[in-house]
Design an enzyme around this catalytic site. Sequence first.
Site, short mmCIF file in Angstrom:
data_model
loop_
_atom_site.label_atom_id
_atom_site.label_comp_id
_atom_site.label_asym_id
_atom_site.label_seq_id
_atom_site.Cartn_x
_atom_site.Cartn_y
_atom_site.Cartn_z
N CYS A 77 0.58 -1.49 0.02
CA CYS A 77 0.12 0.23 -0.27
C CYS A 77 0.96 1.38 0.61
O CYS A 77 0.81 2.54 -0.82
CB CYS A 77 -0.78 -0.11 1.17
N GLU B 16 3.81 1.07 1.97
CA GLU B 16 5.22 1.10 3.42
C GLU B 16 6.26 1.28 2.36
O GLU B 16 7.08 1.19 1.19
CB GLU B 16 5.22 -0.23 3.26
#
Length: 786
Positions: A430, A432
Amino acid sequence: MNDRIARLRRESFETEPSISIERALLETAFYRENYGKHSLPVLRAMVFKDLCEKKTLWLGDGELIVGERGPRPKCVPTFPELTCHSAEDLRVLNSRPMTRYHVSEEDIAAYEREVIPYWTGRSMRDRVFSQVPDEWRAAYEAGLFTEFMEQRAPGHTALDGTIYSTGMLDFKTRIADRLACLDYLHDPLASYRAEQLRAMDIACDAAIVFAERHADLAWERAKTEADPVRKAELTRIAEVCRRVPAHAPRNFWEALQMYWFVHLGTITELNGWDAMTPGHLDQHLAPFYEQGLADGTLTREKAKELLCCLWIKVNNHPAPPKVGVTAKESGTYNDFTNINLGGLKRDGSDGVSDVSYLILEVVDELRLLQPQTSVHVSQKTPDAFLKAAARVIKSGYGYPSVFNTDAVVMEQIRVGKTVEDAREGGCSGCIETGAFGKEAYILTGYLNVPKVLELALNDGRDQLTDRQIGPRTGDPLAFATFDDLYAAFTRQLEWIVDLKVRVNNYIERMYAAHSPAPFLSTVIHDCIEKGLDYYNGGPRYNTNYIQCCGIGTVTDSLSAIKTHVFDTAAVPMDRLLTSLRANFDGAEALRLKLWNKTPFFGNDDDRADDIMRRVYDSLFTAIDGRPNTKGTAYHLNMLSTTCHVYFGKMLGASANGRLAHLPESDGTSPSHGADRNGPTAVVKSLSKMDQIKSGGTLLNQRFLPDVLKTDQDLDKLCRLIRTYFRLNGHHIQFNVVDTETLRHAQANPDEYRNLLVRVAGYSDYFVDLDLDHQEEIIRRTEQEMA
């Protein structure tokens, strides 16, 4: 989109996800015959090779990029060594209305007969739950946190450009050289390193075998193919598969197939639902693209067609099915492959190329669930590229998300990475952050921060079950000041982080011991040099993240308590607590007072934003720098994915006026409906969070379609993004859809099968979401731009 791509896209879109038990049957048979005869790394490599030698192959009509993880598109294998599904699990997966996976009764019977008896008690999930302490289990069941590794392999994995200049035979040479110089006299780990290196060597052979089998299949098909055009394509596919991954690719087609074979290898070997991404794919492909155009072996249209074939391949691979809490926290088919576009090159120059624009066209035309696409914007990124991304964003399906390259680089340098490695990094999954091709960045699970405040307001007792979960931190009626309450909150926070890290470190060692990943280790820098596995400290960098959810909800709740209980004394603490425990039943006037008369985060109001900053600093202090088991550290990550919906179900009413069981705020976004002063105020509030101290933050915004109608509107959107990034914002993403459309889709799902919306760090088909997630998206504030 030509006829080939239109047909392949339609087939991918319309194919129902299903479960294949083939991998589980092959693996179980191999373990029964060979467990205990070899070291664990070698055993795992031999299992991988056995799968590559025996699994059913698929070569679809018209395909140009070949290879499936299962025996056919959208047919997902299971990973019983991680999670051994029960027969009942499989029947639920086959019958549930959302994220359904078809599985036949015959396969369920075979699973029950062959797989379950062997793996019961041996799977990683069984190992975890048989060993965790009671206090961990109680906190987990109360919804204080989740644990990623209770049913999937650790790690968000992203590659750098190594595989485009290094074939498996080259890796085998490096492995042999490292084996030859092991020091058995002075290195106590020499024997372990030797086993790991031998395992990597076997894994390289496995990938070559897998490709050779596809070459053979394509060649056999070519011999009987009547259509001369398809015959030539099959012959070319065979040639490509003879070349890669054994050798480095020489052209655009081979480069795409090289990546796909490596991708399939990692998600077949072990990675049972976690992100695998090529990283900066546009940067990796640009030299092949430019070479092909220059020497006449490639056209722009052919490159686009090949890219479309890769996109469809990724879309053919739904995430392996989830059960238990993991299914509740993340109900999606998306497997989180994130294609990074733009950004910076390793030397610090701009990473945008013609391939970057070409991929944006592919994304806009195909509009598939996956892969995800993210645009990475630095001060050097051309405005034209950001504007091109904005044109795709205005289409309304949530792709691409937008990242601040300069912040991503600073985040990584802060934790000790070189500037070159940081530039080469970006996001996987997502939002990170990691150093591509050089890092194992392990997401350990989500932390329910509003639930921590709930414990502080109840002396450590869970409001929903009335169980004593956390430590006793004092009767809130005895708190004389807001600081007394905040001290109780931080004590609860430190306790839960201690508990999570302690158990996670145990789980981490179990994976290192029982589930090494030799193929993945081969393609990540320094694993060969160290002779260590990806899960055992082999990569250059080894990071653990704890993802904190609900900062908007907890900030607004603390702001409400500070304002109304302590600053003005307008609401007695006992009245507030009684109302919260009753879910505001009979106290609607109080709920509206809290909702309408409280300074809320997201409005550029320092009264709330200062509390947000205090909470964020407390999270950072509690988490950042805690040692993991690989000689490095845990860091903070402000990601919720869709866990804020699950966590909301596990949370009673909140002091900001939120009713029990409704979603809490997502990522670092303001609470639903609390951001009342427009998107500029939102980004100004977020700029007061020192996001460089995190490993990623997530900001969702929703715009009405009319807001982005004109070219000038897109310029405003670009200026909003640039402004936020100058303020060191990490990430922003957009839904561009009105509530009327979403309500109509709820009522008429068959008419809206193609409606993609941004859910969290990914997009999903709106009609595939359950009602809770649909309503959460609808409740997001509809923003306008002045």
